[in-house]
Design an enzyme around this catalytic site. Structure first.
Site, mmCIF file in Angstrom:
data_model
loop_
_atom_site.group_PDB
_atom_site.id
_atom_site.type_symbol
_atom_site.label_atom_id
_atom_site.label_comp_id
_atom_site.label_asym_id
_atom_site.label_seq_id
_atom_site.Cartn_x
_atom_site.Cartn_y
_atom_site.Cartn_z
ATOM 1 N N GLU A 101 -8.302 -4.600 -1.912
ATOM 2 C CA GLU A 101 -6.981 -3.964 -2.014
ATOM 3 C C GLU A 101 -6.844 -3.359 -3.408
ATOM 4 O O GLU A 101 -6.986 -4.061 -4.412
ATOM 5 C CB GLU A 101 -5.860 -4.989 -1.810
ATOM 6 C CG GLU A 101 -5.719 -5.502 -0.382
ATOM 7 C CD GLU A 101 -4.920 -4.549 0.524
ATOM 8 O OE1 GLU A 101 -4.422 -3.506 0.039
ATOM 9 O OE2 GLU A 101 -4.808 -4.864 1.722
ATOM 10 N N HIS A 172 -9.807 1.785 5.264
ATOM 11 C CA HIS A 172 -8.992 1.273 6.368
ATOM 12 C C HIS A 172 -8.600 2.434 7.297
ATOM 13 O O HIS A 172 -8.538 2.289 8.510
ATOM 14 C CB HIS A 172 -7.738 0.599 5.774
ATOM 15 C CG HIS A 172 -7.124 -0.421 6.676
ATOM 16 N ND1 HIS A 172 -5.933 -1.041 6.375
ATOM 17 C CD2 HIS A 172 -7.527 -0.930 7.872
ATOM 18 C CE1 HIS A 172 -5.637 -1.883 7.363
ATOM 19 N NE2 HIS A 172 -6.589 -1.835 8.263
HETATM 20 ZN ZN LIG Z 1 -5.217 -1.434 4.528
#
Ligand SMILES: [Zn+2]
Length: 272
Positions: A101, A172
């Site tokens: 992240e 993602h």
């Molecule tokens: Zn994500």
């Protein structure tokens, strides 16, 4: 930066804060992918969410704006970052990947002189780019990543590839294209994976396995200008036992340099 016992350490690495949101070890041989995300929130709020058992979400790593890194899940355990996902014939990417992240607000909305994130944080124009997302057709405003983050993510991918023989780096947005837009067009995803993997998959090591030299093992061996049986001959055939230096390989052909040893009259040798 290094990995020992599935834990990261190094100059820019904070103390680990282990998330309860994890589900046991990867099936042996499954882990081969790195998935990149943006947090769509600041570092402390995002880390708190990823540590909260109610969020049912986590990631292995969070990379802050200054490039500092916090690990939340050991690399041998499955974290919960991918959600419903499918790519290249596989589904459920949590079972195959380490999730990173990166702290970034994501898409921004222009209002007067400032740009706002979905959670209300304001950014000035120097922190914004306008770009078309790979899954969209019109330009939008996106929060930029810092050079420190790009360096940190590149270094992280490098040590993860080394340690776990990772074969893919994906966004993602690529494994869940109808739901997700992270890391988005502000992140140089294509550049990093080309740089580290030579595309979306890992470059093979064929070139490194090439022997340095060899000797001809047939009586007469044609030597040609190109790796093709129809290509022109460049010299008399090499005789059995001739030593060759192997320079490169192409579809079953070696590009060689011939090394013959012997005595010649010195006056016929020119110096370069
Ligand atoms: Zn994500």
């Amino acid at each position: 930066m290094k990995i020992k016992n599935h834990l990261l350490s190094g100059d820019n690495v904070n103390k680990m804060r282990e998330s309860p949101n994890q589900s046991g070890e990867f099936v042996k041989g499954n882990l081969d992918t790195i998935i990149l995300h943006y947090t769509a929130g600041n570092a402390s709020a995002s880390i708190n969410t990823l540590l909260n058992p109610k969020s049912l979400s986590s990631a292995h790593l969070v990379v802050d704006r200054d490039g500092s890194i916090t690990q939340l899940v050991p690399f041998n355990k499955i974290a919960w970052h991918a959600g419903q996902s499918s790519y290249n014939g596989r589904t459920g990417y949590n079972n195959y990947s380490v999730g990173i992240e990166i702290v970034n607000a994501g898409p921004l909305t222009k209002s007067g002189n400032v740009y706002r994130s979905w959670y209300g944080e304001a950014f000035n124009p120097s922190e914004v780019i306008e770009a078309i997302h790979r899954n969209q057709s019109t330009p939008k405003f996106w929060h930029i990543y810092t050079p420190e983050q790009i360096t940190a993510v590149t270094n992280l991918c490098t040590v993860l590839i080394e340690e776990y023989n990772m074969k893919y780096i994906l966004g993602h947005e690529e494994i869940a294209p109808t739901r997700k837009t992270d890391p988005g067009p502000a992140f140089p995803l294509d550049k990093i994976r080309t740089q580290l993997l030579g595309g979306s998959s890992r470059v093979d090591d064929a070139e490194e396995d090439l022997p340095d030299s060899g000797r001809v093992n047939v009586n007469n061996l044609n030597i040609r200008a190109l790796p093709n049986v129809k290509a022109e001959l460049v010299a008399k055939p090499l005789t059995k036992g001739t030593k060759v230096k192997i320079l490169s390989e192409s579809n079953g052909w070696y590009n060689v340099k011939v090394e013959i040893e012997g005595w010649v009259a010195a006056k016929f040798i020119e110096y370069e």
